[in-house]
Design an enzyme around this catalytic site. Structure first.
Site, PDB file in Angstrom:
ATOM      1  N   HIS A   1      39.291  42.190  29.066  1.00 36.39           N
ATOM      2  CA  HIS A   1      39.359  40.992  29.915  1.00 36.39           C
ATOM      3  C   HIS A   1      38.996  41.307  31.364  1.00 36.39           C
ATOM      4  O   HIS A   1      39.130  42.440  31.823  1.00 36.39           O
ATOM      5  CB  HIS A   1      40.729  40.294  29.813  1.00 36.39           C
ATOM      6  CG  HIS A   1      41.861  40.994  30.468  1.00 36.39           C
ATOM      7  ND1 HIS A   1      43.181  40.782  30.117  1.00 36.39           N
ATOM      8  CD2 HIS A   1      41.918  41.908  31.471  1.00 36.39           C
ATOM      9  CE1 HIS A   1      43.962  41.515  30.875  1.00 36.39           C
ATOM     10  NE2 HIS A   1      43.239  42.205  31.697  1.00 36.39           N
TER      11      HIS A   1
ATOM     12  N   ASN B   1      41.705  45.192  26.585  1.00 33.11           N
ATOM     13  CA  ASN B   1      41.001  44.363  25.600  1.00 33.11           C
ATOM     14  C   ASN B   1      39.689  43.808  26.166  1.00 33.11           C
ATOM     15  O   ASN B   1      39.082  42.923  25.573  1.00 33.11           O
ATOM     16  CB  ASN B   1      41.898  43.209  25.128  1.00 33.11           C
ATOM     17  CG  ASN B   1      42.268  42.251  26.253  1.00 33.11           C
ATOM     18  OD1 ASN B   1      41.879  42.445  27.399  1.00 33.11           O
ATOM     19  ND2 ASN B   1      43.012  41.209  25.922  1.00 33.11           N
TER      20      ASN B   1
ATOM     21  N   GLU C   1      40.711  36.261  28.607  1.00 28.51           N
ATOM     22  CA  GLU C   1      40.963  37.061  27.416  1.00 28.51           C
ATOM     23  C   GLU C   1      39.803  36.912  26.428  1.00 28.51           C
ATOM     24  O   GLU C   1      38.975  35.997  26.554  1.00 28.51           O
ATOM     25  CB  GLU C   1      42.274  36.591  26.767  1.00 28.51           C
ATOM     26  CG  GLU C   1      43.499  36.672  27.693  1.00 28.51           C
ATOM     27  CD  GLU C   1      44.021  38.090  27.905  1.00 28.51           C
ATOM     28  OE1 GLU C   1      43.246  39.064  27.802  1.00 28.51           O
ATOM     29  OE2 GLU C   1      45.230  38.231  28.186  1.00 28.51           O
TER      30      GLU C   1
ATOM     31  N   ASP D   1      43.691  35.941  39.996  1.00 31.80           N
ATOM     32  CA  ASP D   1      44.635  35.304  39.078  1.00 31.80           C
ATOM     33  C   ASP D   1      46.068  35.408  39.585  1.00 31.80           C
ATOM     34  O   ASP D   1      46.340  36.097  40.577  1.00 31.80           O
ATOM     35  CB  ASP D   1      44.515  35.913  37.672  1.00 31.80           C
ATOM     36  CG  ASP D   1      44.493  37.442  37.692  1.00 31.80           C
ATOM     37  OD1 ASP D   1      44.880  38.034  38.708  1.00 31.80           O
ATOM     38  OD2 ASP D   1      44.074  38.032  36.679  1.00 31.80           O
TER      39      ASP D   1
END
Ligand code: PGA
Length: 243
Positions: A139, A137, A144, A68
């Site tokens: 990811h 979280n 996400e 990313d």
């Protein structure tokens, strides 16, 4: 299905994961790797740089695709993932610059850049090995919670919780980008083998949730890995709650 490998600390994980990477390169010089950024891979990259400088491994034919990249940062920004990768890995190894792939945050059209990145990966891939971290979280990449398991490389709005987690690298929360380009979950899952590294006490809660899941739960994107046949989860004692 995945195998959990419990290690003492980050140093032991760096030793083991770098050895796996180096053995992969010995087996196939032109191996293709999917690579992460963040604090988790830094000790692994340090070990690879050291071993390359000592002549133990050569990356001359290796190809890499990063997971990313932030959008909206100036090209010379310290936290831009391109700069992170140059600083932590690429400038210290003998990789051919034309074999490095990172989404271009200076592209005019980000959706088109995402599409082209996916196409280039599919043309050259699949990856022999993907190395991943995990967000607090759940990811992977910037996929996400709520991201589809069939997602490919796309432009994403970074969640508030991830922006807060990543604000430790910036002067203020306002400076953390709101958008990124990320490989999708399906893109990552195409890798022949996946290593996910989960270290430090900040990851205790998510590690606990992750290991309890039995099937893909879109609330924890990393659980997609349960559907992959060849995953190793490297965890340190801090993430395991000292166990
Ligand atoms: P970290 O980030 O390695 O800095 O904890 C991991 C991630 O957000 O994927």
């Amino acid at each position: 299905m995945f195998r959990v490998i419990k290690c003492k600390n980050k140093t032991e994980i760096a030793e083991k994961v770098s050895l796996r990477i180096e053995n992969q390169i010995k087996r196939k010089k032109s191996s293709l790797f999917i690579l992460p950024t963040g604090s988790t891979p830094v000790p692994i990259y340090k070990k690879l740089v050291k071993d390359c400088k000592e002549g133990k491994v050569s990356f001359k034919k290796v190809k890499t695709f990063n997971l990313d990249e932030y959008l909206g940062l100036p090209s010379d920004h310290y936290e831009r993932y391109y700069n992170f990768m140059m600083r932590n890995l690429f400038s210290g190894i003998d990789i051919n610059p034309s074999n490095i792939n990172i989404p271009n945050s200076e592209a005019k059209n980000f959706s088109r850049e995402a599409k082209n990145y996916e196409q280039k990966y599919r043309d050259e891939g699949p990856a022999d090995l993907a190395i991943l971290g995990i967000g607090r979280n759940g990811h992977i990449g910037f996929n996400e919670p709520g991201t589809g398991i069939d997602s490919v490389t796309h432009v994403v709005s970074i969640s508030e919780s991830t922006r807060i987690a990543n604000s430790r690298f910036f002067d203020s929360l306002e400076q953390v980008p709101k958008k990124a380009i990320t490989m999708g979950i399906d893109t990552i899952m195409s890798a022949k083998e996946i290593i996910i590294v989960i270290t430090g006490k900040d990851k205790r809660i998510i590690l606990d949730r992750f290991l309890k899941e039995k099937d893909f739960d879109p609330d924890i994107p990393a659980t997609a890995l349960l559907k992959h046949g060849n995953v190793k989860v490297y965890v340190d004692r801090e993430a395991m709650g000292g166990k």
